[in-house]
Write an enzyme that holds these catalytic residues in place. Structure first.
Site, PDB file in Angstrom:
ATOM      1  N   LYS A   1       0.693  -1.444   0.106  1.00 42.36           N
ATOM      2  CA  LYS A   1       0.199  -0.032  -0.021  1.00 42.36           C
ATOM      3  C   LYS A   1       1.031   1.267  -0.111  1.00 42.36           C
ATOM      4  CE  LYS A   1      -0.939   0.020   4.897  1.00 42.36           C
ATOM      5  NZ  LYS A   1      -0.362   1.256   5.344  1.00 42.36           N
TER       6      LYS A   1
ATOM      7  N   ARG B   1      -7.433   3.751  10.959  1.00 46.59           N
ATOM      8  CA  ARG B   1      -7.085   2.541  11.167  1.00 46.59           C
ATOM      9  C   ARG B   1      -8.104   1.564  12.281  1.00 46.59           C
ATOM     10  NH1 ARG B   1      -1.228   2.350   9.749  1.00 46.59           N
ATOM     11  NH2 ARG B   1      -0.197   0.361  10.330  1.00 46.59           N
TER      12      ARG B   1
ATOM     13  N   ARG C   1      11.157  -7.433   3.268  1.00 47.08           N
ATOM     14  CA  ARG C   1      11.411  -6.175   3.608  1.00 47.08           C
ATOM     15  C   ARG C   1      12.305  -6.112   4.782  1.00 47.08           C
ATOM     16  NH1 ARG C   1       6.392  -2.219   4.380  1.00 47.08           N
ATOM     17  NH2 ARG C   1       6.311  -3.054   6.489  1.00 47.08           N
TER      18      ARG C   1
ATOM     19  N   ARG D   1      13.753  -2.677   8.738  1.00 50.46           N
ATOM     20  CA  ARG D   1      12.920  -1.824   9.718  1.00 50.46           C
ATOM     21  C   ARG D   1      12.703  -2.840  10.997  1.00 50.46           C
ATOM     22  NH1 ARG D   1       7.352   0.373   6.877  1.00 50.46           N
ATOM     23  NH2 ARG D   1       6.587  -0.279   8.897  1.00 50.46           N
TER      24      ARG D   1
ATOM     25  N   ARG E   1       1.150  -6.784  14.166  1.00 46.20           N
ATOM     26  CA  ARG E   1       0.634  -5.942  13.294  1.00 46.20           C
ATOM     27  C   ARG E   1      -0.371  -6.551  12.483  1.00 46.20           C
ATOM     28  NH1 ARG E   1       5.561  -4.422  10.363  1.00 46.20           N
ATOM     29  NH2 ARG E   1       4.527  -2.685   9.485  1.00 46.20           N
TER      30      ARG E   1
HETATM   31  P1  AMP Z   1       2.363   1.640   8.804  1.00 47.89           P
HETATM   32  O1  AMP Z   1       3.800   2.114   8.190  1.00 47.89           O
HETATM   33  O2  AMP Z   1       1.395   2.127   7.966  1.00 47.89           O
HETATM   34  O3  AMP Z   1       2.411   0.107   8.936  1.00 47.89           O
HETATM   35  O4  AMP Z   1       2.488   2.275  10.302  1.00 47.89           O
HETATM   36  C1  AMP Z   1       3.754   2.113  10.921  1.00 47.89           C
HETATM   37  C2  AMP Z   1       3.494   2.014  12.421  1.00 47.89           C
HETATM   38  O5  AMP Z   1       2.950   3.290  12.747  1.00 47.89           O
HETATM   39  C3  AMP Z   1       2.165   1.075  13.062  1.00 47.89           C
HETATM   40  O6  AMP Z   1       2.544  -0.153  13.315  1.00 47.89           O
HETATM   41  C4  AMP Z   1       1.744   2.074  14.312  1.00 47.89           C
HETATM   42  O7  AMP Z   1       2.403   1.888  15.366  1.00 47.89           O
HETATM   43  C5  AMP Z   1       1.968   3.375  13.735  1.00 47.89           C
HETATM   44  N1  AMP Z   1       0.666   3.860  13.112  1.00 47.89           N
HETATM   45  C6  AMP Z   1       0.296   4.408  11.706  1.00 47.89           C
HETATM   46  N2  AMP Z   1      -0.476   4.799  11.386  1.00 47.89           N
HETATM   47  C7  AMP Z   1      -1.229   4.815  12.428  1.00 47.89           C
HETATM   48  C8  AMP Z   1      -2.567   5.133  12.859  1.00 47.89           C
HETATM   49  N3  AMP Z   1      -3.441   5.451  12.088  1.00 47.89           N
HETATM   50  N4  AMP Z   1      -3.386   4.853  14.032  1.00 47.89           N
HETATM   51  C9  AMP Z   1      -2.410   4.410  15.103  1.00 47.89           C
HETATM   52  N5  AMP Z   1      -0.869   3.921  14.728  1.00 47.89           N
HETATM   53  C10 AMP Z   1      -0.529   4.230  13.748  1.00 47.89           C
END
Ligand code: AMP
Length: 207
Positions: A20, A95, A134, A140, A151
């Site tokens: 995404k 989310r 990744r 990461r 996650r």
């Molecule tokens: P992502 O790159 O979208 O997978 O986001 C990485 C991390 O950022 C997630 O595992 C959460 O810890 C935090 N995060 C990102 N977006 C949100 C959100 N909308 N609400 C809460 N935590 C978020």
């Protein structure tokens, strides 16, 4: 500006490892709209050692969700910037149901609403496989086995259900996320075009 002169307020949703982030940036570039990734904003703040970064570091590294107040404020600020007036692509927000309600309220207060939700569908095995890859390529530290499982569980429990809300509104484009990057991108553009959303380059070509 958006290509077709109409608003382009998009959200891209999919499990971690669905691609995404990459696809979201491509769509945003093509439509000339900012891509707003909450995960990227958190990661930038963590590596920059900002106050926000310090607050969220351990949460993000554990793969848990950052508290809604922090995330929501950040998104509201970003969407209030002039470059998001006619469109934006949200990646990773909302989310959960609370964030969805908040986004609805914020957009409603401006007479706006989401135009389309791009749902990338990728089976769990494939997401896990891509996340491991990744982890090797990007290092990461939220891509370890245990954190990946956390996650994905949060995605299935909290994020997948909000798609039902958007589905009831008739704005979800379900995209098969398995295939090459280009194949998936082409599916997304085709689905958006079916809904009347054409990228800037197409609009220029047909003008
Ligand atoms: P992502 O790159 O979208 O997978 O986001 C990485 C991390 O950022 C997630 O595992 C959460 O810890 C935090 N995060 C990102 N977006 C949100 C959100 N909308 N609400 C809460 N935590 C978020």
């Amino acid at each position: 500006m958006t290509g077709s002169g109409v608003s382009a307020r998009f959200l891209i949703v999919g499990p971690q490892g669905s691609g995404k982030g990459t696809q979201g940036v491509l769509v945003a570039e093509a439509f000339g709209i900012p891509s707003v990734s909450t995960g990227d904003v958190f990661r930038a703040n963590i590596s920059g050692g900002t106050e926000l970064g310090q607050k969220v570091k351990s949460i993000v590294e554990a793969g848990d969700l950052v508290p809604d107040e922090l995330t929501t404020e950040l998104v509201r600020d970003r969407l209030s910037q002039p470059d998001a007036a006619l469109g934006f692509l949200l990646d990773g927000y909302p989310r959960n149901q609370g964030q969805l309600d908040d986004l609805d309220e914020f957009l409603r207060s401006r007479g706006e609403s989401l135009d389309a939700v791009i749902e990338l569908i990728v089976p769990r095995d494939e997401s896990v496989r891509r996340l491991h890859q990744r982890a090797v390529e990007q290092g990461r530290n939220d891509d370890t086995e245990e954190i990946i499982a956390n996650r994905l569980a949060i995605y299935e429990r909290e994020t997948a259900p909000i798609l039902g809300v958007y589905r009831d509104r008739g704005i979800v484009a379900e995209i098969d996320g398995v295939g090459s990057l280009d194949e998936v991108t082409a599916r997304i553009f085709a689905a958006l075009a079916d809904r009347g959303f054409k990228p800037v380059a197409d609009a220029a070509a047909s003008a």
